[in-house]
Design a protein around this motif. Sequence first.
Motif, PDB file in Angstrom:
ATOM      1  N   UNK A  84      49.739  59.117 -61.688  1.00  0.00           N
ATOM      2  CA  UNK A  84      49.629  60.059 -62.796  1.00  0.00           C
ATOM      3  C   UNK A  84      48.735  61.213 -62.389  1.00  0.00           C
ATOM      4  N   UNK A  89      46.594  64.682 -66.810  1.00  0.00           N
ATOM      5  CA  UNK A  89      46.569  63.335 -66.246  1.00  0.00           C
ATOM      6  C   UNK A  89      45.799  63.280 -64.939  1.00  0.00           C
ATOM      7  N   UNK A 175      61.507  60.256 -75.474  1.00  0.00           N
ATOM      8  CA  UNK A 175      60.328  60.782 -74.765  1.00  0.00           C
ATOM      9  C   UNK A 175      60.511  62.255 -74.413  1.00  0.00           C
ATOM     10  N   UNK A 176      61.705  62.582 -73.899  1.00  0.00           N
ATOM     11  CA  UNK A 176      61.956  63.939 -73.433  1.00  0.00           C
ATOM     12  C   UNK A 176      61.929  64.942 -74.586  1.00  0.00           C
ATOM     13  N   UNK A 179      58.332  65.416 -75.857  1.00  0.00           N
ATOM     14  CA  UNK A 179      57.497  66.248 -74.986  1.00  0.00           C
ATOM     15  C   UNK A 179      57.908  67.718 -75.036  1.00  0.00           C
ATOM     16  N   UNK A 180      59.223  67.975 -74.989  1.00  0.00           N
ATOM     17  CA  UNK A 180      59.647  69.368 -74.840  1.00  0.00           C
ATOM     18  C   UNK A 180      59.768  70.102 -76.169  1.00  0.00           C
ATOM     19  N   UNK A 183      56.040  68.056 -79.311  1.00  0.00           N
ATOM     20  CA  UNK A 183      54.609  68.147 -78.995  1.00  0.00           C
ATOM     21  C   UNK A 183      54.032  69.564 -79.005  1.00  0.00           C
ATOM     22  N   UNK A 218      51.710  52.708 -85.759  1.00  0.00           N
ATOM     23  CA  UNK A 218      51.083  53.345 -84.606  1.00  0.00           C
ATOM     24  C   UNK A 218      50.935  54.829 -84.896  1.00  0.00           C
ATOM     25  N   UNK A 220      49.438  58.808 -83.114  1.00  0.00           N
ATOM     26  CA  UNK A 220      48.868  59.595 -82.023  1.00  0.00           C
ATOM     27  C   UNK A 220      48.226  60.819 -82.654  1.00  0.00           C
ATOM     28  N   UNK A 227      47.955  65.595 -76.697  1.00  0.00           N
ATOM     29  CA  UNK A 227      47.849  64.247 -77.235  1.00  0.00           C
ATOM     30  C   UNK A 227      46.484  63.682 -76.852  1.00  0.00           C
ATOM     31  N   UNK A 230      45.545  57.391 -79.251  1.00  0.00           N
ATOM     32  CA  UNK A 230      46.629  56.520 -79.672  1.00  0.00           C
ATOM     33  C   UNK A 230      46.030  55.316 -80.373  1.00  0.00           C
ATOM     34  N   UNK A 232      46.644  51.866 -83.330  1.00  0.00           N
ATOM     35  CA  UNK A 232      47.550  51.110 -84.189  1.00  0.00           C
ATOM     36  C   UNK A 232      46.882  49.974 -84.936  1.00  0.00           C
TER      37      UNK A 232
END
Lengths: 306, 187
Positions: A84, A89, A175-176, A179-180, A183, A218, A220, A227, A230, A232
Motif C-alpha cells: 500500500x 497510503x 469499490x470503483x 472511489x471515483x 468519495x 458500519x 466511514x 476517508x 471506519x 462499526x
Amino acid sequence: MLSPAGLRLRSDLLQAIRLFFLKRGYIEVDTPLRLPALIPESHLIPFASEGAFLHTSPELCMKRLLANGCDRIFQICHCFRKEERGRLHQAEFTMLEWYHKGWDYFDLMRQCEELIVQVAQSLPSCAGLVEGNGLRWGDALVKLAPPWERLTVAEAFQRYADVAVTKAVRTGSFDEILVTEVEPNLGVDRPVFLYDYPAEQGASLARRKRENPAVAERFELYIAGVELANGFSELVDPLEQRQRFQREIENVHRAGRTAEMPEKLLAELSQVGETAGIALGVDRLCMLLMGHTDIAQTVPLFFEEL
Amino acid sequence: MYTASDLRKGLKIQIDGEPYIVTEFDFSKPGKGQALYRTKMRNMITGIQFTQTYRSNDKFERPNLEERKMQFLYAQDDAYHFMDTSSYEQIFLSREQLGDNLNFLVDNMEVEVLFFGERAIDITLPTFVNLEVTVADPWAKGDTSGSDTKPVTVQTGFQLQVPPFVEKGDKIQIDTRTGAYITRVKE
C-alpha cells in the motif's frame, strides 16, 4: 523528514488524543504488533515476520482484552499493510483504535465528531485550520462545527453515482464507483459519516442491522473527500463470525496466500458483549490539520527516506 | 511479468502486443475494500492515451524495449534515416514518429533510438544541443525598450526567445527537454 516544528505539532496531536480518552475513563493499551495469526481479510496483505505476522490492525488483541473484562480501551499503534503506497497510503502507518462497551455505531459517530473538534481546537496553530472552526484542504473549505452530516451508502450512491448501490454490488463495481464517483463529493462542506454499508461489502466483523439484514452497521468518516475513520457495531456472535471468517479464509486462499481461523478470539468472542469499535488514520488526520497533501509529509521519516 | 503493485508513473508495460508507458498513476483503496490502481497510459507507438483502473491480480508483460546509440544521416521525403555507427545498420523513422524532436535534429547528431523488438519507435535527443541562429534582428545597443529577450530562428526552423545580444550566425545551446535557451557557444 519532519521538521522540529512539525514533530511538535504531531506530538501535540497525539497528546490531545490521549487526553481526550483518559478524561473519559478509557484505558490506553499497547498490544503486541507481531502475531502468530491475524484476522483473515482478503484485501489486506500482511508482512511475514519469522513464522509470525506484523499486525494489519490491533483489532484481534483489543477484542480479547474486551472479552477479558475491559469496557473502554484505546490504542495508538503502528500497523503494517504490504503493497500500500499512495498519497493516502503507507505500508507502515499510525492507527488510533478504540472500543466502547454498551454502545452502537451511532454513539461512536457522536464521539468521533467530538474528538476531532476538540483536537482541532487544541491545535489552533495548524496550517490547515482557518478561523471560525474551519479546515482548508485543497479546494475544500470544511466547517467543523457539529452536527456533521449522516448519509447512508444508498443515499450517497443515489446522489452522486450513475447506478444504485444494489446494482454496483451485484456487478462487482462497488469499490470503483465509490472511489471515483462518490468519495470526491464526501465531506466537502462539512464532514460526513457514510453509514449502513451493503452487508457483502467487506466488514466481516460488523453486525448486521436488525431491522434490515441487507446492511451492516458500519460507517466511514469523510473530511474533504478523505476517508478518515471506519467504525462499526461489532459482531459478537461466535457462530456467525466463524462462518464469515471461513468465507474470508477461502478468499485469501484463492488469492494464493495463507490464513488461519483465529480460534482463541472465537472462543472468547461471546464474552465481549454489545460493543462498538472504530479505527482512525492518525497520519491522515495530521495531514488534514497540517494542510499537507500526502501522508508521507506528516510522519517523522517515511520509508523511502530510510 | 509485472503485477498491478509494480505500476507507477514512468513504468513501461505491454498490453495486447504493444508497448505502453504509464503517464499518471494513483493508488486508492476504500476502507475494507480492494486496492485500485488508477492509471493513464500512452501507447508508445501510436501516442494514443487512455485511462484504466487495474486490480491486484492483474498482470502485465514486460515489453521488449532496447535503446541503441545511432547517428542521424539525412532526411528524404518523410523518412529520417539513422545509422548504427558500429554495425552500419540503417533504419528510418517517419516525421510523425519524431514529432517535436525535429525542432532540434541536425545531420550527424548522435541520438538514442528506442526499439520495440526489431522496430524503431522513438528517439531520445541529447539533453543539450548546439544550433546555429539563422534569423535574428540586429542588436540595437542602447535599446531602452525594456524587453530583455527577442525571438530568433535556428537552423532547424525552431523559434525561441534569447537575450538581445545573440546575433545571426551565432551558435547557441538549447535544452531539448524544454526548448529553452541556455547560453551562447564560442567555437
